[in-house]
Design an enzyme around this catalytic site. Structure first.
Site, PDB file in Angstrom:
ATOM      1  N   LYS A   1       3.191 -15.467   1.658  1.00  0.00           N
ATOM      2  CA  LYS A   1       3.384 -16.122   0.356  1.00  0.00           C
ATOM      3  C   LYS A   1       4.869 -16.446   0.235  1.00  0.00           C
ATOM      4  CE  LYS A   1       1.776 -17.482  -3.713  1.00  0.00           C
ATOM      5  NZ  LYS A   1       0.833 -18.623  -3.874  1.00  0.00           N
TER       6      LYS A   1
ATOM      7  N   TYR B   1       0.821  -1.209   0.000  1.00  0.00           N
ATOM      8  CA  TYR B   1       0.000   0.000   0.000  1.00  0.00           C
ATOM      9  C   TYR B   1       0.861   1.268   0.000  1.00  0.00           C
ATOM     10  CZ  TYR B   1      -4.658  -1.963   0.967  1.00  0.00           C
ATOM     11  OH  TYR B   1      -5.863  -2.593   0.894  1.00  0.00           O
TER      12      TYR B   1
ATOM     13  N   ASP C   1     -12.270  -9.428   4.233  1.00  0.00           N
ATOM     14  CA  ASP C   1     -13.563  -9.440   3.533  1.00  0.00           C
ATOM     15  C   ASP C   1     -14.126 -10.866   3.454  1.00  0.00           C
ATOM     16  OD1 ASP C   1     -13.437  -6.672   3.076  1.00  0.00           O
ATOM     17  OD2 ASP C   1     -14.242  -6.870   1.042  1.00  0.00           O
TER      18      ASP C   1
ATOM     19  N   ASP D   1      -2.990 -18.281  -0.452  1.00  0.00           N
ATOM     20  CA  ASP D   1      -4.017 -18.901  -1.305  1.00  0.00           C
ATOM     21  C   ASP D   1      -4.697 -20.040  -0.563  1.00  0.00           C
ATOM     22  OD1 ASP D   1      -1.571 -20.229  -1.427  1.00  0.00           O
ATOM     23  OD2 ASP D   1      -1.697 -20.696  -3.565  1.00  0.00           O
TER      24      ASP D   1
ATOM     25  N   ASP E   1      -6.304  -7.254   3.980  1.00  0.00           N
ATOM     26  CA  ASP E   1      -7.445  -6.575   3.364  1.00  0.00           C
ATOM     27  C   ASP E   1      -8.369  -7.607   2.726  1.00  0.00           C
ATOM     28  OD1 ASP E   1      -9.003  -4.414   2.311  1.00  0.00           O
ATOM     29  OD2 ASP E   1      -8.032  -4.733   0.373  1.00  0.00           O
TER      30      ASP E   1
END
Ligand code: IPM
Ligand code: MG
Length: 353
Positions: A192, A141, A252, A224, A248
């Site tokens: 990751k 970000y 959700d 993942d 982020d």
């Protein structure tokens, strides 16, 4: 005396949901001995329209002096055409970095009476209670260089940079280990590491912090797989710690497990426990002005504020219990399959207080 609170309504449904949360704060003052002074400030599109900035200097000054900030939501289609650095979201990102609010806590709790509103089967989600600890002021970000440049052959190229310093990983890992030790002592770090060097450093540092503090069992999961596991068997998780971007996305996913994103509060804390509290959902421009938005995520954000920044855990419990009771009584806004208005839901919760 009392606590200094700054309220930033923002855009879209922001003012409507914040109004209900302020009713709750007023009720705590009038009936439960809570003492607070509430100031209002501009952020996001509201700041752009009034003074030409998504984070006006005056708002930032007030924010620095406050004990805690309650935020509605920012953004809307009317500001979509603006350059990136002038968009409403910049107000949010700048207040996070200006106050160094690096630790973002996003709990996902499925209230028993809402078990059937989740899109997942009850036997998969009932009793769900997980907490995502998202790093909020670093990562892709904010990394530099960033931009869109033109290559020698005339083709354009967009680029962003993912960086984490050891100290940034260390401080978020400490927060996560500390919180995990107060819950089930189980922590899952998501990265990751099979592809990214940043994740390799992340994994090593989180392991080091966890070993040094002790008492918490740590596992690592690739992002993942973590996304898949959250849908397959979400209750395997208790506390998850992850970087800004993965957090982020996963928050959700977690939100939807609980039936509605309209239920989820969040806290963003700095090392002095000064915090900004906001619903996980956005400004929902399509719902704005209709009085149909669910104010519960914002009201539960007030509960988190009481617990994490204001040292009023008993009042936090009271607010959460009031929410649980109205849900048990069948109160439902549209997102939960009902037809109750924003204000009626707020009034019902205030009534329980
Ligand atoms: C969130 C939001 C923000 C983010 C946006 C609005 C900048 O999606 O708080 O999850 O990406 O952090
Ligand atoms: Mg988000």
């Amino acid at each position: 005396m009392g606590h200094n609170l700054l309220v930033l309504e923002g855009d879209g449904i922001g003012p409507e949901i914040v109004a209900e949360a302020v009713k709750v704060i007023d009720r705590l003052c009038s009936h439960h001995g809570f003492q607070a002074s509430v100031e209002y400030g501009l952020i996001g599109g509201a700041g752009i329209d009034s003074v030409g900035s998504p984070l006006p200097e005056e708002t930032l000054e007030c924010a620095r002096l406050s004990d805690a900030i309650l935020l509605g939501a920012v953004g809307g289609i009317e500001w979509d055409g603006l350059e990136r650095h002038l968009r409403p979201e910049q107000g949010l990102l700048r207040i996070r970095t200006s106050l160094d609010l690096f630790a973002n806590l996003r709990p996902a709790i499925l209230y028993p009476s809402l078990t059937d509103t989740s899109t997942l089967k009850p036997e998969v989600v009932s009793g769900l209670d997980i907490l995502i600890v998202r790093e909020l002021t670093g990562g892709i970000y904010f990394g530099h260089p960033r931009g869109i440049s033109e290559l020698d052959d005339g083709e354009k190229q967009g680029f962003n940079t993912l960086t984490y310093r050891e100290s940034e990983i260390e401080r978020i890992a400490r927060v996560a280990v500390d919180i995990a030790s107060k819950r089930s002592a189980k922590l899952c770090s998501v990265d990751k590491a099979n592809v990214l060097e940043v994740s390799e450093l992340w994994r090593g540092k989180v392991t080091e912090v966890c070993d040094a503090i002790g008492g918490v069992s740590l596992n690592h999961m690739l992002v993942d797989n973590a996304a898949m596991q959250m849908i397959r068997e979400p209750r395997q998780f208790d506390v998850i710690v992850t970087d800004n971007m993965f957090g982020d996305i996963l928050s959700d996913v977690a939100a939807m497990l609980t039936g509605s994103i309209g239920m989820l509060p969040s806290a963003s804390l700095n090392s002095r426990n000064q915090g900004m509290y906001e619903p996980v959902h956005g400004s929902a421009p399509d719902m704005a002005g209709k009085g149909i938005a669910n104010p519960i995520a914002t009201i539960l954000s007030v509960a988190m504020m009481l617990r994490y920044s204001l040292e009023e855990p008993d009042l936090a419990d009271k607010v959460e219990a009031a929410v649980q009771r109205v849900l048990d009584d069948g109160a439902r806004t549209a997102d939960l399959g009902g037809s109750m208005s924003t204000a009626a839901m707020g009034d019902a919760i205030v009534g329980q207080l």
